[in-house]
Design a protein around this motif. Structure first.
Motif, PDB file in Angstrom:
ATOM      1  N   PRO A   1     -27.821  -9.406 -23.101  1.00 17.56           N
ATOM      2  CA  PRO A   1     -27.159 -10.383 -22.490  1.00 17.56           C
ATOM      3  C   PRO A   1     -25.873 -10.659 -23.144  1.00 17.56           C
ATOM      4  O   PRO A   1     -25.931 -11.062 -24.516  1.00 17.56           O
ATOM      5  N   PRO A   2     -24.856 -11.100 -22.532  1.00 21.77           N
ATOM      6  CA  PRO A   2     -23.571 -11.552 -23.027  1.00 21.77           C
ATOM      7  C   PRO A   2     -23.680 -13.019 -23.631  1.00 21.77           C
ATOM      8  O   PRO A   2     -24.599 -13.798 -22.919  1.00 21.77           O
ATOM      9  N   ARG A   3     -22.908 -13.300 -24.627  1.00 21.11           N
ATOM     10  CA  ARG A   3     -23.161 -14.842 -25.240  1.00 21.11           C
ATOM     11  C   ARG A   3     -22.040 -15.523 -25.066  1.00 21.11           C
ATOM     12  O   ARG A   3     -20.698 -14.912 -25.056  1.00 21.11           O
ATOM     13  N   ASP A   4     -21.775 -16.852 -25.029  1.00 24.51           N
ATOM     14  CA  ASP A   4     -20.717 -17.653 -24.776  1.00 24.51           C
ATOM     15  C   ASP A   4     -20.117 -17.970 -26.220  1.00 24.51           C
ATOM     16  O   ASP A   4     -20.638 -17.522 -27.307  1.00 24.51           O
ATOM     17  N   ALA A   5     -18.999 -18.727 -26.385  1.00 24.89           N
ATOM     18  CA  ALA A   5     -18.438 -18.830 -27.630  1.00 24.89           C
ATOM     19  C   ALA A   5     -19.392 -19.641 -28.696  1.00 24.89           C
ATOM     20  O   ALA A   5     -19.342 -19.398 -29.718  1.00 24.89           O
ATOM     21  N   SER A   6     -20.311 -20.324 -28.319  1.00 26.57           N
ATOM     22  CA  SER A   6     -21.432 -21.025 -29.396  1.00 26.57           C
ATOM     23  C   SER A   6     -22.499 -20.051 -29.605  1.00 26.57           C
ATOM     24  O   SER A   6     -23.536 -20.363 -30.274  1.00 26.57           O
ATOM     25  N   GLY A   7     -22.611 -18.854 -28.977  1.00 20.52           N
ATOM     26  CA  GLY A   7     -23.662 -18.062 -29.265  1.00 20.52           C
ATOM     27  C   GLY A   7     -24.826 -17.810 -28.360  1.00 20.52           C
ATOM     28  O   GLY A   7     -25.722 -17.217 -28.567  1.00 20.52           O
ATOM     29  N   LYS A   8     -24.787 -18.968 -27.346  1.00 20.44           N
ATOM     30  CA  LYS A   8     -25.882 -18.773 -26.537  1.00 20.44           C
ATOM     31  C   LYS A   8     -25.871 -17.865 -25.167  1.00 20.44           C
ATOM     32  O   LYS A   8     -24.604 -17.482 -25.016  1.00 20.44           O
ATOM     33  N   VAL A   9     -26.871 -17.633 -24.646  1.00 19.37           N
ATOM     34  CA  VAL A   9     -26.714 -16.716 -23.597  1.00 19.37           C
ATOM     35  C   VAL A   9     -25.886 -17.008 -22.250  1.00 19.37           C
ATOM     36  O   VAL A   9     -26.058 -18.222 -22.168  1.00 19.37           O
ATOM     37  N   ASP A  10     -25.129 -16.320 -21.951  1.00 19.77           N
ATOM     38  CA  ASP A  10     -24.290 -16.827 -20.675  1.00 19.77           C
ATOM     39  C   ASP A  10     -25.023 -16.139 -19.485  1.00 19.77           C
ATOM     40  O   ASP A  10     -25.327 -15.095 -19.243  1.00 19.77           O
ATOM     41  N   VAL A  11     -25.291 -17.304 -18.952  1.00 15.89           N
ATOM     42  CA  VAL A  11     -26.246 -17.357 -17.520  1.00 15.89           C
ATOM     43  C   VAL A  11     -25.593 -16.303 -16.674  1.00 15.89           C
ATOM     44  O   VAL A  11     -25.940 -15.311 -16.057  1.00 15.89           O
ATOM     45  N   GLN A  12     -24.140 -16.897 -16.283  1.00 15.96           N
ATOM     46  CA  GLN A  12     -23.711 -16.221 -15.290  1.00 15.96           C
ATOM     47  C   GLN A  12     -23.452 -14.584 -15.632  1.00 15.96           C
ATOM     48  O   GLN A  12     -23.505 -13.647 -14.745  1.00 15.96           O
ATOM     49  N   GLY A  13     -22.885 -14.570 -16.838  1.00 15.63           N
ATOM     50  CA  GLY A  13     -22.642 -12.743 -17.224  1.00 15.63           C
ATOM     51  C   GLY A  13     -23.892 -12.308 -17.223  1.00 15.63           C
ATOM     52  O   GLY A  13     -23.812 -10.886 -16.949  1.00 15.63           O
TER      53      GLY A  13
ATOM     54  N   MET B   1     -26.843 -12.830 -15.503  1.00 18.23           N
ATOM     55  CA  MET B   1     -27.231 -12.254 -14.205  1.00 18.23           C
ATOM     56  C   MET B   1     -26.064 -11.215 -13.519  1.00 18.23           C
ATOM     57  O   MET B   1     -26.486 -10.318 -12.677  1.00 18.23           O
ATOM     58  N   GLN B   2     -24.685 -11.173 -13.889  1.00 17.85           N
ATOM     59  CA  GLN B   2     -24.053 -10.082 -13.648  1.00 17.85           C
ATOM     60  C   GLN B   2     -24.435  -8.720 -14.102  1.00 17.85           C
ATOM     61  O   GLN B   2     -24.309  -7.615 -13.307  1.00 17.85           O
ATOM     62  N   ALA B   3     -24.902  -8.762 -15.267  1.00 15.37           N
ATOM     63  CA  ALA B   3     -25.277  -7.531 -16.016  1.00 15.37           C
ATOM     64  C   ALA B   3     -26.450  -7.123 -15.176  1.00 15.37           C
ATOM     65  O   ALA B   3     -26.834  -5.737 -15.066  1.00 15.37           O
ATOM     66  N   VAL B   4     -27.463  -7.871 -14.949  1.00 20.43           N
ATOM     67  CA  VAL B   4     -28.658  -7.568 -14.288  1.00 20.43           C
ATOM     68  C   VAL B   4     -28.450  -6.942 -12.732  1.00 20.43           C
ATOM     69  O   VAL B   4     -28.832  -5.926 -12.268  1.00 20.43           O
ATOM     70  N   THR B   5     -27.408  -7.525 -12.200  1.00 19.13           N
ATOM     71  CA  THR B   5     -27.022  -7.329 -10.957  1.00 19.13           C
ATOM     72  C   THR B   5     -26.272  -5.838 -10.838  1.00 19.13           C
ATOM     73  O   THR B   5     -26.410  -4.923  -9.695  1.00 19.13           O
ATOM     74  N   SER B   6     -25.746  -5.581 -11.741  1.00 23.29           N
ATOM     75  CA  SER B   6     -24.998  -4.114 -11.742  1.00 23.29           C
ATOM     76  C   SER B   6     -25.796  -3.074 -12.088  1.00 23.29           C
ATOM     77  O   SER B   6     -25.573  -1.897 -11.433  1.00 23.29           O
ATOM     78  N   VAL B   7     -26.769  -3.246 -12.881  1.00 26.35           N
ATOM     79  CA  VAL B   7     -27.946  -2.454 -13.173  1.00 26.35           C
ATOM     80  C   VAL B   7     -28.711  -2.036 -11.487  1.00 26.35           C
ATOM     81  O   VAL B   7     -28.734  -1.068 -11.313  1.00 26.35           O
ATOM     82  N   ILE B   8     -28.953  -3.356 -10.929  1.00 33.77           N
ATOM     83  CA  ILE B   8     -29.605  -3.050  -9.443  1.00 33.77           C
ATOM     84  C   ILE B   8     -28.551  -2.294  -8.552  1.00 33.77           C
ATOM     85  O   ILE B   8     -29.103  -1.323  -7.773  1.00 33.77           O
ATOM     86  N   GLU B   9     -27.492  -2.628  -8.749  1.00 34.42           N
ATOM     87  CA  GLU B   9     -26.350  -1.863  -7.672  1.00 34.42           C
ATOM     88  C   GLU B   9     -26.397  -0.431  -8.149  1.00 34.42           C
ATOM     89  O   GLU B   9     -26.320   0.212  -7.154  1.00 34.42           O
ATOM     90  N   GLY B  10     -26.567  -0.042  -9.315  1.00 30.11           N
ATOM     91  CA  GLY B  10     -26.562   1.240  -9.402  1.00 30.11           C
ATOM     92  C   GLY B  10     -27.930   1.933  -9.089  1.00 30.11           C
ATOM     93  O   GLY B  10     -27.808   3.159  -8.356  1.00 30.11           O
ATOM     94  N   TRP B  11     -29.136   1.158  -9.292  1.00 26.92           N
ATOM     95  CA  TRP B  11     -30.125   1.715  -8.464  1.00 26.92           C
ATOM     96  C   TRP B  11     -29.933   1.843  -6.890  1.00 26.92           C
ATOM     97  O   TRP B  11     -30.433   3.166  -6.297  1.00 26.92           O
ATOM     98  N   VAL B  12     -29.375   1.074  -6.334  1.00 25.42           N
ATOM     99  CA  VAL B  12     -29.379   1.037  -4.881  1.00 25.42           C
ATOM    100  C   VAL B  12     -28.352   2.143  -4.386  1.00 25.42           C
ATOM    101  O   VAL B  12     -28.625   2.812  -3.452  1.00 25.42           O
TER     102      VAL B  12
END
Length: 310
Positions: A270-282, A284-295
């Motif tokens: 997971p990508p992280r924000d400036a504070s080091g926490k998981v970037d929620v939107q980023g 979910m985009q990474a996960v969605t990109s994996v699914i798009e490749g599958w489809v």
């Protein structure tokens, strides 16, 4: 007068609705029960022929055509219709296979070529690592091939697991479906208000949490899917932000001859924000990109019949 008519119609609708749901629920329960008495492969073939024939006359067919045309502008109308026929066939097979969930997963590690399930290269090694590392994990899946099958793998080999699911609106159908799922799908957690807390506790306890993440979620975060903006549920990423757990995807590929290939993908970092926490939107985009490749690999096996983009 119009107000009285509308009120009367609403009252009649509310009065009839329980009876209609009871009838539909009884039909679903009866169909699932009857399907168990027939050969799984032959029934799946029969259901596929039925849905392939009926599907083009339903409104969902138009939704699927619109989705596919936007996702694959380079494909001809005939190619789009061919994919849609595959979508309807797959949906029919999923319906028939649902009644056989208690024995459809037959992979034997000692004899990997004998059953209807095969594993993609590297999947067994990655699965064993997750099973024995003593930690929980977040596992995402999508509505590809038979999307019920990934939840069967973990309990079959002693991996603690929990699955997030959405209850059917009809109570009788809900009970029948949950009875079938409960046989060998681990802990079932419904999408209620306390679901995030229950899932977080499960992860803390070393449980592997699975969820489908490829449907529209009106309160979700924006992601790009096939070049268009879509809303997706951010729960998986929020759990990753809260609890340090690896993220992996799992998919099922339908093969000829009533066979399936299961594939567990490498960890999605997971990508992280400036504070080091998981970037929620980023994330979910990474996960969605994996699914798009599958489809893109198997478009005829994904459920194009719902309004993913709105």
């Amino acid at each position: 007068m119009l107000r009285l008519f509308l009120r009367t119609r609403a009252l009649l609708r509310d009065a009839i609705k329980p009876a209609v749901e009871a009838v539909v629920g009884a039909l679903v329960v009866g169909l699932l029960s009857a399907t168990r008495y027939f050969d799984a492969e032959r029934t799946a073939n029969a259901f596929a022929r039925i849905t392939r024939t009926i599907g083009p006359y339903l409104s969902e067919h138009k939704i699927g055509r619109t989705n596919l045309t936007a996702a694959f502008p380079e494909k001809s109308a005939d190619e789009i219709e061919a994919i849609l026929r595959g979508v309807w066939e797959n949906l029919g097979r999923v319906g028939a296979e649902f009644a056989h969930l208690d024995h459809i997963w037959d992979f034997d590690p000692d004899y990997p070529g004998r059953g209807r399930i095969e594993l993609a290269p590297g999947t067994r090694e990655l699965f064993d690592k997750l099973r024995t590392d003593g930690k929980g994990a977040l596992i995402f899946a999508s509505h590809l091939a038979n999307w019920e099958l990934p939840a069967l793998a973990a309990p079959a080999y002693g991996m603690p697991s929990a699955v997030l699911f959405r209850r059917p609106n009809i109570a009788a159908a809900d009970r029948a479906i949950q009875n079938m799922r409960a046989v060998n799908m681990g802990t079932m957690i419904a999408t209620t208000a306390d679901a995030p807390l229950r899932l977080a506790h499960a992860l803390d306890d070393g449980v592997h949490v699975g969820m489908l993440v490829d449907q529209h979620f009106s309160r979700g975060v924006d992601v790009t899917f096939f070049g268009r903006k879509a809303k997706t549920n951010p729960l998986l990423a929020r759990l990753a932000r809260q609890i340090d757990a690896p993220i992996h995807g799992v998919r099922i590929i339908r093969l000829p001859g009533y066979r399936f290939r299961a594939e567990l993908c490498d960890e999605v970092i997971p990508p992280r924000d400036a504070s080091g926490k998981v970037d929620v939107q980023g994330t979910m985009q990474a996960v969605t990109s994996v699914i798009e490749g599958w489809v893109r690999e198997h478009p005829e096996q994904w459920l194009w019949l719902h309004r993913r983009w709105r």
